[in-house]
Design a protein around this motif. Structure first.
Motif, PDB file in Angstrom:
ATOM      1  N   VAL A  47     -11.791 -52.510  65.217  1.00  0.00           N
ATOM      2  CA  VAL A  47     -13.538 -52.146  65.403  1.00  0.00           C
ATOM      3  C   VAL A  47     -13.232 -51.525  66.941  1.00  0.00           C
ATOM      4  O   VAL A  47     -13.552 -52.580  68.112  1.00  0.00           O
ATOM      5  CB  VAL A  47     -14.545 -52.420  64.946  1.00  0.00           C
ATOM      6  N   CYS A 105     -18.080 -48.944  72.425  1.00  0.00           N
ATOM      7  CA  CYS A 105     -18.046 -48.430  72.950  1.00  0.00           C
ATOM      8  C   CYS A 105     -18.720 -49.031  74.116  1.00  0.00           C
ATOM      9  O   CYS A 105     -20.483 -49.185  73.521  1.00  0.00           O
ATOM     10  CB  CYS A 105     -18.923 -46.717  73.202  1.00  0.00           C
ATOM     11  N   HIS A 107     -21.803 -47.220  70.403  1.00  0.00           N
ATOM     12  CA  HIS A 107     -20.769 -46.598  68.770  1.00  0.00           C
ATOM     13  C   HIS A 107     -20.051 -47.280  68.570  1.00  0.00           C
ATOM     14  O   HIS A 107     -19.038 -47.515  69.527  1.00  0.00           O
ATOM     15  CB  HIS A 107     -20.853 -44.620  69.688  1.00  0.00           C
ATOM     16  N   GLU A 108     -19.745 -47.196  67.676  1.00  0.00           N
ATOM     17  CA  GLU A 108     -18.120 -47.838  66.799  1.00  0.00           C
ATOM     18  C   GLU A 108     -17.409 -46.745  66.796  1.00  0.00           C
ATOM     19  O   GLU A 108     -17.914 -45.203  65.821  1.00  0.00           O
ATOM     20  CB  GLU A 108     -18.652 -48.759  65.596  1.00  0.00           C
ATOM     21  N   SER A 109     -15.726 -47.167  66.616  1.00  0.00           N
ATOM     22  CA  SER A 109     -14.926 -45.939  66.309  1.00  0.00           C
ATOM     23  C   SER A 109     -14.080 -46.646  65.407  1.00  0.00           C
ATOM     24  O   SER A 109     -13.201 -47.919  66.093  1.00  0.00           O
ATOM     25  CB  SER A 109     -14.524 -45.205  67.667  1.00  0.00           C
ATOM     26  N   HIS A 110     -13.016 -46.730  64.158  1.00  0.00           N
ATOM     27  CA  HIS A 110     -12.559 -47.275  63.681  1.00  0.00           C
ATOM     28  C   HIS A 110     -11.019 -46.526  63.872  1.00  0.00           C
ATOM     29  O   HIS A 110     -10.179 -46.181  63.610  1.00  0.00           O
ATOM     30  CB  HIS A 110     -13.014 -47.362  62.459  1.00  0.00           C
ATOM     31  N   ILE A 111     -10.751 -46.592  65.475  1.00  0.00           N
ATOM     32  CA  ILE A 111      -9.587 -46.098  65.278  1.00  0.00           C
ATOM     33  C   ILE A 111      -7.857 -46.638  64.689  1.00  0.00           C
ATOM     34  O   ILE A 111      -7.168 -45.578  64.739  1.00  0.00           O
ATOM     35  CB  ILE A 111      -8.392 -46.754  67.615  1.00  0.00           C
ATOM     36  N   SER A 156      -8.498 -47.561  61.575  1.00  0.00           N
ATOM     37  CA  SER A 156      -8.626 -47.828  60.193  1.00  0.00           C
ATOM     38  C   SER A 156      -9.920 -48.819  60.685  1.00  0.00           C
ATOM     39  O   SER A 156     -10.282 -49.534  61.828  1.00  0.00           O
ATOM     40  CB  SER A 156      -8.065 -47.764  58.925  1.00  0.00           C
ATOM     41  N   HIS A 157      -9.952 -49.786  59.221  1.00  0.00           N
ATOM     42  CA  HIS A 157     -11.238 -50.215  59.396  1.00  0.00           C
ATOM     43  C   HIS A 157     -11.084 -50.827  57.678  1.00  0.00           C
ATOM     44  O   HIS A 157     -11.098 -49.797  57.042  1.00  0.00           O
ATOM     45  CB  HIS A 157     -12.572 -50.097  59.631  1.00  0.00           C
TER      46      HIS A 157
END
Length: 385
Positions: free
Chosen positions: A294, A297, A302-306, A308-309
């Motif tokens: 994960v 930022c 903010h969480e981003s699953h670049i 996937s996760h």
């Protein structure tokens, strides 16, 4: 001081004679994979596999000849063997020759003899991945340092011959010494001993070596190094399931392996290949780590699953493997690793370092249980069916 070129090295090697043919080893076509960079020299000597074990003096003589060239700082020569072409004229098949015998190899004599444990090393844990770019070396470095923080004596073997990363990640430079000319003394930082091909060649030098040469170099880096007394030797494996990986899995008595993968499907496909390779040679898989799980930022949280996760966790459950934990895609991990000050030592109270520590605790718990249950594990054999 002017640095030597390939022609100067080849000219020096012409002074070395093949004891059987009487020809010099250059004229006989025995030299291959010659690399000359900034005074560092590496090459292979190709011999018939039947002669390999008897030609260690020839290898040493060739190293000494190259060392006499003005401007040479180091020389690394390995024996590699080729079998003679069959009667039908088929191309020769490459296979590895026996490397120079180290302390452990001297304990394993005779056909079919099991490989002995590396003297003084209690356990060997491989950190592997099915493909490159998933953060395997970063994970191996931080796991090793987290194990060291537990009070264990730890070493790191950088088995990625083509892309050694440990010298930079551990902040180590220089060259290993050899007091007796046979056994190397590993370099050390943060209390962790390390051996890597990156110490023997310049960082930007490509290793244009074939499989047998890599296999011989790996065996020498493992068994002809004075590791001393270690609780655990962490092996940073090369990505994939080729010659180097099989050499380590087949000929080294691994306590277990840790698989590193990112969450997306394309990485998991390759991770499963690596996992299945260890299963086929009866090496216990201690678990799977999901790296770059994960991205948070740093500005807004903010969480981003670049990538996937949760993919590695689901795959671990499906395969009946333990999920060891997940590591974030974090700039601090990248910066500290590139700077030679991994986050487990530069900021041990950070959430990232604590996550590595938790994984290391579980890895050692499982490894220690395997050691206690089975003692020193013998190297497995690959059986072709």
């Amino acid at each position: 001081m002017a640095r030597p070129g390939e022609e100067q090295i080849l000219q020096a090697l012409k002074a070395v004679k093949d004891p059987d043919s009487g020809k010099d080893i250059v004229e006989a076509g025995m030299i291959s994979g010659l690399i000359v960079k900034d005074g560092n020299v590496g090459f292979a000597i190709e011999v018939d596999p039947k002669r390999g074990p008897q030609l260690e003096p020839l290898r040493k003589e060739a190293e000494k000849a190259a060392e006499q060239v003005e401007g040479v700082l180091s020389v690394t020569a390995v024996l590699t063997a080729h079998s003679e072409a069959p009667a039908g004229g088929a191309a020769p098949k490459q296979q590895s020759a026996a490397p120079k015998p180290g302390p452990a190899q001297q304990q394993a004599q005779g056909a079919g003899a099991a490989r002995a444990m590396v003297p003084g090393v209690r356990s060997i844990i491989a950190v592997a991945s099915g493909k490159g770019g998933v953060g395997k070396s970063t994970t191996a470095t931080n796991l090793a340092l987290a194990l060291k923080a537990k009070g264990l004596s730890v070493g790191v073997l950088d088995a990625d011959i083509y892309g050694p990363s440990q010298p930079r990640m551990l902040g180590i430079s220089g060259r290993p010494n050899s007091p007796d000319g046979k056994v190397l003394t590993p370099l050390e930082n943060y209390g962790v001993k390390c051996m890597s091909m990156g110490f023997l060649v310049a960082e930007d030098t490509p290793m244009i070596w074939r499989g047998p040469m890599v296999q011989s170099a790996l065996q020498q880096m493992l068994r002809d190094v004075e590791w001393g007394e270690l609780d655990v030797l962490v092996v940073d494996m090369p990505p994939g399931t080729g010659d180097a990986q099989l050499t380590m899995a087949q000929q080294v008595p691994l306590t277990g392996a840790v698989i590193v993968s990112t969450p997306q499907d394309i990485a998991l496909i390759d991770a499963k290949k690596g996992l299945n390779m260890f299963r086929k040679v009866d090496v216990p898989v201690l678990g799977i780590i999901e790296n770059m799980s994960v991205f948070v930022c740093p500005n807004c949280g903010h969480e981003s699953h670049i990538f996937s996760h949760g993919g590695a966790k689901k795959e671990a459950e499906r395969l009946g493997m333990e999920f060891l934990g997940e590591m974030p895609l974090d700039i601090a991990i990248r910066e500290t690793s590139d700077g030679g000050k991994p986050i487990t030592v530069s900021d041990p109270e950070s959430p990232q370092a604590k996550a590595y520590s938790a994984i290391a605790n579980r890895v050692w718990e499982k490894a220690a249980a395997l050691i206690e249950a089975g003692g020193a594990r013998q190297a497995p054999k690959i059986v072709m069916q």
